[in-house]
Design an enzyme around this catalytic site. Structure first.
Site, short mmCIF file in Angstrom:
data_model
loop_
_atom_site.label_atom_id
_atom_site.label_comp_id
_atom_site.label_asym_id
_atom_site.label_seq_id
_atom_site.Cartn_x
_atom_site.Cartn_y
_atom_site.Cartn_z
N ARG A 313 0.85 -1.19 0.00
CA ARG A 313 0.00 0.00 0.00
C ARG A 313 0.88 1.24 0.00
O ARG A 313 1.65 1.45 0.94
CB ARG A 313 -0.91 0.04 1.25
CG ARG A 313 -1.74 -1.22 1.47
CD ARG A 313 -3.01 -1.26 0.66
NE ARG A 313 -3.61 -2.59 0.65
CZ ARG A 313 -4.55 -3.02 1.51
NH1 ARG A 313 -5.00 -2.21 2.43
NH2 ARG A 313 -5.02 -4.26 1.42
N GLU A 315 0.01 4.17 0.47
CA GLU A 315 -0.66 5.26 1.18
C GLU A 315 0.28 6.06 2.07
O GLU A 315 1.21 5.51 2.65
CB GLU A 315 -1.77 4.69 2.08
CG GLU A 315 -2.99 4.23 1.33
CD GLU A 315 -3.91 3.40 2.22
OE1 GLU A 315 -4.91 3.96 2.68
OE2 GLU A 315 -3.62 2.22 2.45
N ARG A 321 -0.84 2.24 13.02
CA ARG A 321 -1.33 0.94 12.54
C ARG A 321 -1.29 0.74 11.03
O ARG A 321 -1.90 -0.19 10.52
CB ARG A 321 -2.73 0.69 13.07
CG ARG A 321 -3.77 1.70 12.60
CD ARG A 321 -5.11 1.34 13.22
NE ARG A 321 -6.21 2.00 12.55
CZ ARG A 321 -7.43 1.49 12.46
NH1 ARG A 321 -7.69 0.31 12.97
NH2 ARG A 321 -8.39 2.14 11.85
N HIS A 322 -0.58 1.60 10.31
CA HIS A 322 -0.46 1.43 8.86
C HIS A 322 0.98 1.17 8.46
O HIS A 322 1.90 1.81 8.96
CB HIS A 322 -0.97 2.67 8.13
CG HIS A 322 -2.46 2.80 8.15
ND1 HIS A 322 -3.12 3.53 9.11
CD2 HIS A 322 -3.41 2.28 7.33
CE1 HIS A 322 -4.43 3.45 8.89
NE2 HIS A 322 -4.63 2.70 7.82
N GLU A 464 -10.07 -2.18 13.89
CA GLU A 464 -10.44 -3.09 12.82
C GLU A 464 -9.23 -3.94 12.43
O GLU A 464 -8.14 -3.43 12.22
CB GLU A 464 -10.91 -2.25 11.62
CG GLU A 464 -11.35 -3.05 10.42
CD GLU A 464 -10.34 -3.04 9.30
OE1 GLU A 464 -9.81 -1.97 8.98
OE2 GLU A 464 -10.05 -4.13 8.77
N SER A 467 -11.52 -7.32 7.16
CA SER A 467 -12.63 -6.90 6.32
C SER A 467 -13.04 -8.07 5.46
O SER A 467 -12.17 -8.77 4.93
CB SER A 467 -12.21 -5.75 5.40
OG SER A 467 -12.48 -4.53 6.02
N ARG A 515 -1.25 -6.70 12.50
CA ARG A 515 -2.29 -6.11 13.36
C ARG A 515 -2.81 -7.11 14.38
O ARG A 515 -3.12 -6.76 15.52
CB ARG A 515 -3.47 -5.60 12.53
CG ARG A 515 -3.21 -4.23 11.98
CD ARG A 515 -4.51 -3.57 11.53
NE ARG A 515 -4.19 -2.39 10.74
CZ ARG A 515 -5.07 -1.68 10.07
NH1 ARG A 515 -6.35 -2.02 10.08
NH2 ARG A 515 -4.70 -0.62 9.39
#
Lengths: 541, 541
Positions: A313, A315, A321-322, A464, A467, A515
């Site tokens: 990712r 991002e 948490r990323h 979270e 998903s 996570r």
């Protein structure tokens, strides 16, 4: 394996020895001490070779010649792991290899070396003894730099009092000691500093003593040293157990482990957060998830598949948490009637995983707790499942303003986690029936209300981690949804075509491995559960 | 789950039915037949809805409404896997879901549907019967396109004669049948064609009949269809077992599974064969192997580690055994005395893996053999280990000119494999003590002759599958070797520094998962063992 070249032993000055002997040395003096040690070690390599040459016991210690470490000989000697040393080995001669974690001489006749292997430590005692241990050997030991590897032969003894500075409750009375690999005298970070808990630092501060605190970034810069702490040794063993349990559980449930490509033509699932590259002249990117390929594996008749592999990712998320690269635990499965068949797997998989960790990883969990104290995760035997609407209602009743068809932000997730815990006594639950508009294009809408979808998220301690959803398996509807979500369907034509050849109803989910471990152990940063983390500012080591 | 919207059934003409009934239809007529089928299916959707509406048994068949596939209801009905159908279920009512692999009507009163699930097939018989099966239902079944998913309820029966066209030796007497997902009538490739062996095509040719042959590239273009053949269903289950066995064996031996980053600053281990990309403004590349990071994990005290993950090679290799992305099975471990501790693990790991596959994957191996016949791999209980010099001597004595300090080319490897098999009766062996000059910079030279190294390759059926070695663990020598190999040491400074903090002697190896499966099953192309292969000309699907 002993060196044929006698090793110059050290002659540290008395001041240095007595300084080392001071048991509770203030940390502010640590730096000076290390400097002095380094100076002593440097001196050691230059002086006093004569005394070793005159030592009839010189064969019992010294640095191993490099050529002896080049696979010269297979002796068949038996090695003992430091973690397995216990009272049952009393009076037995053992052979161990480990790192000299701390070295401390008391006068000229005794030296203590705490030797560490895979996070376990044992205290080794070198005492001058006629025909066995010479004063030169004690000096040699005292000149060893911290974190150097040593081979030790000695007899196991059981002291009368509990040993505080080592994990194993036995000692080794050293007969022979050889340096296998020397660490530089000045390490960028000290393992003891890196292993210290916040609590210990606070307590010391209250007592007027300032202990060294190693911050997260420094840890990562010297990750190889940082990884040697008992907590890190434990964290990555727990992480291995989580991934392994995941695979073994699913195998028993009839899932096939697959490997999908990380190099993807076009732009993966779309969006800006992809790493782009040139693939032999073709624009390509790194897969943001195995989503499309795992669904194609279902259309390829594998029935139930899972994958454990890296996902990428790009991002710019600077949160706790990323990560830009993490390990995805992905599942996809045919469903007969209802996507609750998927949430059923999620519930059973994780409840049995938590049970397993609590039962089989006690040592490791305690090692983590020692540095990062945490409460056991609370979870129910039958996993609680709420609808998104129920969740929104709980938040609204608690006075929080939340858009009923928007996504939950981090604050809302945390609050909901707290409310659910207060009401149901669990920190692990499933929230299902999310608004369709906040889910990816391939999500199946609800049969009774297309504003909602057959999807779910799973939470641990208010964050979270999973998903999942039933997927659209009908090519026409899939194409329409992709277009509605602004995706150029020509870039995913193979994926969409795969549904034209007959596609079973199916669903699945994705989990972030790092996570799971972070939240199970209530750690405050995902960088603590990634061996070599990658974030927008870090691509090393 | 039955549709509330009645489904129009087909009224195919008599000619088409009798044509379908012809059991051994020549393949050259196949294309026309499929065209006709498609036309019939198209017609079916337009005509004769009246007859269904007049059918009091209409609830027993028809296409399921889409809304009924959107997780409408959990009925708790029991489903049976087609692969588990056997005589013990005689006279029992079962419910199955699978694909209509072939559909064939005999007159207007009987239709046969071979239904497939995960490579297993069962013959289902639809016979007109008062109050149960109407002629309209037979027509509906005959209108189903191949590869469509159907739900079937029926009674298990055991025919007197062996069933040739299906894997299961029972039939289902159909009571209810519902279409779940329709495939397009004209599939780009036919599963029967894709599943055909070379031998069958040859035999037919000799009998004057030309059967369709699907070439490798077409298979990959329509991989989702190709994956449905029994051989492919088996290959990827075997591949899963190989990877799983690898991890479980190593776990028992005390190894920790780790995850190293695939995004690397600089240029990985050097060389031109890297995929480069921009990482948030920093030049980066994809890891060609976990080599440097797995060694750093050893310096981080994990003792014994392994990794199963993707590795990336941008090489322009257009061979049967190279891919641009494949799955690396990587191992790194501390060694006490000798790198034979590593080859010992290799030998025991693979011998027990081969035993396991031969014992536990009989069904799968037979499915592969059905399409791609092969001889069982010959291997010894104690793995043969030869030196490179011995290998060179065998080749020279056989009249082959080979440079004694160069690398073996593909032809030399094959020849050596043959010579070793002739002399020792094994197709699996280790060749050790390679010339240093043909190995990577981090390889440990031999103690007695620095022209050779403490390294090895492992061969299956004359092809290399594993490379391994003891590594240099001393930073000064490592730096010198890196420079000598033309590597810019500034790009690997973190790696080299990690050896300054004390580094144990260690070694390891890397295996290509796809190669193991390819060579164990003697397949001719590595693209057959990669789910979605990536080569210099292919980045799709």
């Amino acid at each position: 394996m002993a060196s044929s070249e006698p090793n110059p032993a050290s002659q540290p000055d008395q001041a240095q020895i007595s300084k080392s002997a001071a048991k509770k040395e203030a940390a502010k003096k640590e730096k000076e001490r290390r400097k002095a040690e380094a100076a002593a070690a440097a001196a050691a390599s230059a002086v006093n070779s004569l005394s070793v040459e005159n030592d009839p016991l010189a064969a019992n210690y010294g640095d191993v010649a490099f050529s002896d470490l080049q696979s010269k000989e297979v002796t068949g000697r038996k090695w003992t792991e430091i973690g397995s040393l216990n009272e049952s080995l009393k009076d037995r001669m053992v052979l161990v290899r480990g790192r000299a974690q701390t070295v401390r001489a008391v006068g000229k006749k005794i030296a203590f070396v705490v030797v560490r292997e895979k996070g376990f430590t044992v205290q080794c005692v070198v005492t001058v003894k006629p025909d066995e241990v010479s004063p030169q050997m004690v000096k040699y030991v005292n000149g060893l730099s911290r974190e150097s590897h040593v081979d030790i032969e000695g007899v196991v003894s059981v002291p009368d009092v509990a040993i505080k500075g080592a994990s194993q409750q036995v000692e080794i009375q050293v007969r022979k000691i050889y340096g296998v690999s020397r660490a530089v005298p000045n390490l960028p970070i000290n393992i003891e500093d890196a292993a210290r808990s916040e609590e210990e630092i606070q307590k010391a501060l209250e007592a007027g003593e300032q202990l060294v605190k190693v911050n997260q970034d420094t840890r990562l810069n010297y990750r190889v040293l940082d990884l040697r702490t008992p907590a890190n040794q434990a964290i990555f063993r727990i992480e291995f157990e989580v991934a392994d349990f995941f695979g073994q559980f699913l195998k028993k449930e009839g899932f096939v482990g697959i490997r999908t490509p990380k190099l993807i033509a076009g732009s993966s699932e779309g969006g800006a957060a992809v790493f782009r590259l040139d693939y032999k002249g073709t624009p390509a990117c790194l897969a943001q998830s195995p989503q499309l390929h795992k669904q194609m594996a279902i259309n390829g008749d594998f029935g139930r598949v899972f994958e454990i592999g890296p996902v990428f990712r790009a991002e710019d998320s600077f949160t706790h948490r990323h990560l830009c690269e993490f390990t995805g635990l992905d599942v996809e499965m045919e469903i007969k009637e209802h996507y609750f068949e998927v949430t059923d797997i999620v519930g059973r998989l994780f409840v049995s995983m938590f049970d397993y960790l609590n039962e089989k990883c006690i040592k490791e969990l305690n090692a983590v707790r020692q540095q990062y104290p945490f409460e056991d995760l609370k979870y129910l035997r039958n996993t609680l499942q709420l609808t998104y609407e129920e969740g929104i209602k709980m938040l609204q009743e608690d006075g929080m303003e939340v858009p009923p068809l928007g996504d939950l932000n981090t604050e809302a997730e945390r609050r909901l986690g707290q409310l659910v815990f207060n009401k149901y006594g669990t920190e692990f639950f499933i929230l299902c029936r999310y608004p369709l508009s906040v889910r990816p294009f391939y999500t199946m809408p609800c049969y009774d209300n297309p504003v909602y979808s057959n999807s779910f998220d799973v939470f641990i301690r208010g964050e979270e981690i999973i998903s999942g959803a039933q997927r659209l398996h009908e090519p026409q509807r899939l194409t329409e949804r992709a277009k509605a979500c602004g995706i150029d369907v020509s870039t995913i034509s193979t994926y969409i075509d795969s549904f034209r050849y007959g596609a079973p109803p199916h669903g699945g989910f994705g989990v972030g491995l790092e996570r799971v471990v972070m939240l199970f152990c209530a750690l405050n940063n995902i960088r603590k559960t990634s061996l070599y983390p990658r974030d927008p500012q870090r691509i090393a080591p």
